[in-house]
Design a protein around this motif. Structure first.
Motif, PDB file in Angstrom:
ATOM      1  N   ALA A   1      20.713  -2.035  -1.129  1.00  0.00           N
ATOM      2  CA  ALA A   1      21.383  -0.772  -0.836  1.00  0.00           C
ATOM      3  C   ALA A   1      22.024  -0.816   0.549  1.00  0.00           C
ATOM      4  O   ALA A   1      23.145  -0.321   0.747  1.00  0.00           O
ATOM      5  CB  ALA A   1      20.402   0.387  -0.937  1.00  0.00           C
ATOM      6  N   ALA A   2      21.328  -1.416   1.509  1.00  0.00           N
ATOM      7  CA  ALA A   2      21.878  -1.522   2.865  1.00  0.00           C
ATOM      8  C   ALA A   2      23.138  -2.393   2.871  1.00  0.00           C
ATOM      9  O   ALA A   2      24.135  -2.055   3.525  1.00  0.00           O
ATOM     10  CB  ALA A   2      20.827  -2.091   3.811  1.00  0.00           C
ATOM     11  N   LYS A   3      23.115  -3.520   2.141  1.00  0.00           N
ATOM     12  CA  LYS A   3      24.294  -4.393   2.064  1.00  0.00           C
ATOM     13  C   LYS A   3      25.460  -3.683   1.385  1.00  0.00           C
ATOM     14  O   LYS A   3      26.612  -3.822   1.801  1.00  0.00           O
ATOM     15  CB  LYS A   3      23.950  -5.675   1.300  1.00  0.00           C
ATOM     16  CG  LYS A   3      23.123  -6.648   2.099  1.00  0.00           C
ATOM     17  CD  LYS A   3      22.862  -7.913   1.313  1.00  0.00           C
ATOM     18  CE  LYS A   3      21.965  -8.858   2.097  1.00  0.00           C
ATOM     19  NZ  LYS A   3      21.655 -10.073   1.334  1.00  0.00           N
ATOM     20  N   ALA A   4      25.161  -2.913   0.340  1.00  0.00           N
ATOM     21  CA  ALA A   4      26.214  -2.181  -0.365  1.00  0.00           C
ATOM     22  C   ALA A   4      26.831  -1.129   0.550  1.00  0.00           C
ATOM     23  O   ALA A   4      28.053  -0.933   0.564  1.00  0.00           O
ATOM     24  CB  ALA A   4      25.654  -1.538  -1.619  1.00  0.00           C
ATOM     25  N   ALA A   5      26.013  -0.432   1.327  1.00  0.00           N
ATOM     26  CA  ALA A   5      26.515   0.577   2.257  1.00  0.00           C
ATOM     27  C   ALA A   5      27.354  -0.073   3.355  1.00  0.00           C
ATOM     28  O   ALA A   5      28.396   0.457   3.758  1.00  0.00           O
ATOM     29  CB  ALA A   5      25.355   1.365   2.863  1.00  0.00           C
ATOM     30  N   GLU A   6      26.911  -1.239   3.824  1.00  0.00           N
ATOM     31  CA  GLU A   6      27.648  -1.963   4.856  1.00  0.00           C
ATOM     32  C   GLU A   6      29.003  -2.437   4.321  1.00  0.00           C
ATOM     33  O   GLU A   6      30.026  -2.345   5.011  1.00  0.00           O
ATOM     34  CB  GLU A   6      26.804  -3.161   5.314  1.00  0.00           C
ATOM     35  CG  GLU A   6      27.341  -3.887   6.526  1.00  0.00           C
ATOM     36  CD  GLU A   6      26.412  -4.996   6.955  1.00  0.00           C
ATOM     37  OE1 GLU A   6      26.862  -6.134   7.008  1.00  0.00           O
ATOM     38  OE2 GLU A   6      25.231  -4.680   7.213  1.00  0.00           O
ATOM     39  N   ALA A   7      29.029  -2.930   3.086  1.00  0.00           N
ATOM     40  CA  ALA A   7      30.262  -3.400   2.468  1.00  0.00           C
ATOM     41  C   ALA A   7      31.230  -2.218   2.254  1.00  0.00           C
ATOM     42  O   ALA A   7      32.429  -2.358   2.451  1.00  0.00           O
ATOM     43  CB  ALA A   7      29.971  -4.088   1.149  1.00  0.00           C
ATOM     44  N   ALA A   8      30.702  -1.064   1.874  1.00  0.00           N
ATOM     45  CA  ALA A   8      31.532   0.107   1.683  1.00  0.00           C
ATOM     46  C   ALA A   8      32.132   0.583   3.015  1.00  0.00           C
ATOM     47  O   ALA A   8      33.288   1.008   3.083  1.00  0.00           O
ATOM     48  CB  ALA A   8      30.728   1.231   1.047  1.00  0.00           C
ATOM     49  N   ALA A   9      31.342   0.476   4.076  1.00  0.00           N
ATOM     50  CA  ALA A   9      31.827   0.879   5.403  1.00  0.00           C
ATOM     51  C   ALA A   9      32.921  -0.086   5.881  1.00  0.00           C
ATOM     52  O   ALA A   9      33.909   0.334   6.498  1.00  0.00           O
ATOM     53  CB  ALA A   9      30.671   0.912   6.391  1.00  0.00           C
ATOM     54  N   ASP A  10      32.770  -1.373   5.595  1.00  0.00           N
ATOM     55  CA  ASP A  10      33.780  -2.377   5.985  1.00  0.00           C
ATOM     56  C   ASP A  10      35.085  -2.176   5.196  1.00  0.00           C
ATOM     57  O   ASP A  10      36.173  -2.409   5.724  1.00  0.00           O
ATOM     58  CB  ASP A  10      33.262  -3.778   5.762  1.00  0.00           C
ATOM     59  CG  ASP A  10      32.163  -4.152   6.761  1.00  0.00           C
ATOM     60  OD1 ASP A  10      32.077  -3.493   7.822  1.00  0.00           O
ATOM     61  OD2 ASP A  10      31.395  -5.115   6.483  1.00  0.00           O
ATOM     62  N   ALA A  11      34.977  -1.751   3.961  1.00  0.00           N
ATOM     63  CA  ALA A  11      36.143  -1.551   3.120  1.00  0.00           C
ATOM     64  C   ALA A  11      36.979  -0.369   3.606  1.00  0.00           C
ATOM     65  O   ALA A  11      38.196  -0.345   3.432  1.00  0.00           O
ATOM     66  CB  ALA A  11      35.730  -1.330   1.679  1.00  0.00           C
ATOM     67  N   GLU A  12      36.338   0.614   4.206  1.00  0.00           N
ATOM     68  CA  GLU A  12      37.050   1.781   4.707  1.00  0.00           C
ATOM     69  C   GLU A  12      37.635   1.449   6.039  1.00  0.00           C
ATOM     70  O   GLU A  12      38.583   1.382   6.522  1.00  0.00           O
ATOM     71  CB  GLU A  12      36.098   2.968   4.883  1.00  0.00           C
ATOM     72  CG  GLU A  12      35.575   3.493   3.585  1.00  0.00           C
ATOM     73  CD  GLU A  12      34.560   4.592   3.810  1.00  0.00           C
ATOM     74  OE1 GLU A  12      34.301   4.973   4.969  1.00  0.00           O
ATOM     75  OE2 GLU A  12      34.021   5.083   2.821  1.00  0.00           O
TER      76      GLU A  12
END
Length: 119
Positions: free
Chosen positions: A108-119
């Motif tokens: 979940a932390a990696k997914a949140a980090e990836a979503a933040a990088d995409a924005e």
């Protein structure tokens, strides 16, 4: 004398086979028993007729005499319609273990980090 209807293990290593027996509760698991009531072969598929075989008349006679079935045998008797189904409550059964929870948190932390990088 406290009587139990329980499983007595037979079979070789990693190939279990059980007898359903009426035994004194003080005797060893695979030790002396009074009467053989049936068999249970866990290696067969769940839908197989040969998986659990019981002499239901003998089982009912032992239950009338006051013999207490173990948990596993009670489930088999419930499936056969001899005993009424008991409500069981094990709320921790569906909860994943500690390591699985840790892996889920990391994912979940990696997914949140990836979503933040995409924005």
């Amino acid at each position: 004398m406290a009587m139990k209807i329980r499983l007595a293990r037979g079979g070789s290593k990693k190939r279990p086979f059980y007898r359903i027996v009426a035994a004194d509760s003080r005797m060893a698991r695979d030790g002396r028993f009074i009467e053989k009531l049936g068999t249970y072969n866990p290696l067969l598929p769940k839908g197989s007729e040969e998986r659990v075989k019981m002499d239901l008349d003998a089982v009912k006679a032992w239950l009338d005499k006051g013999a207490q079935p173990t948990d596993r045998v009670a489930r088999m008797l419930e499936a056969a319609g001899v005993l009424t189904k008991k409500e069981r409550n094990n709320p921790k059964k569906a909860v994943p273990g500690k390591k699985a929870q840790d892996r889920a948190e990391e994912k979940a932390a990696k997914a949140a980090e990836a979503a933040a990088d995409a924005e």
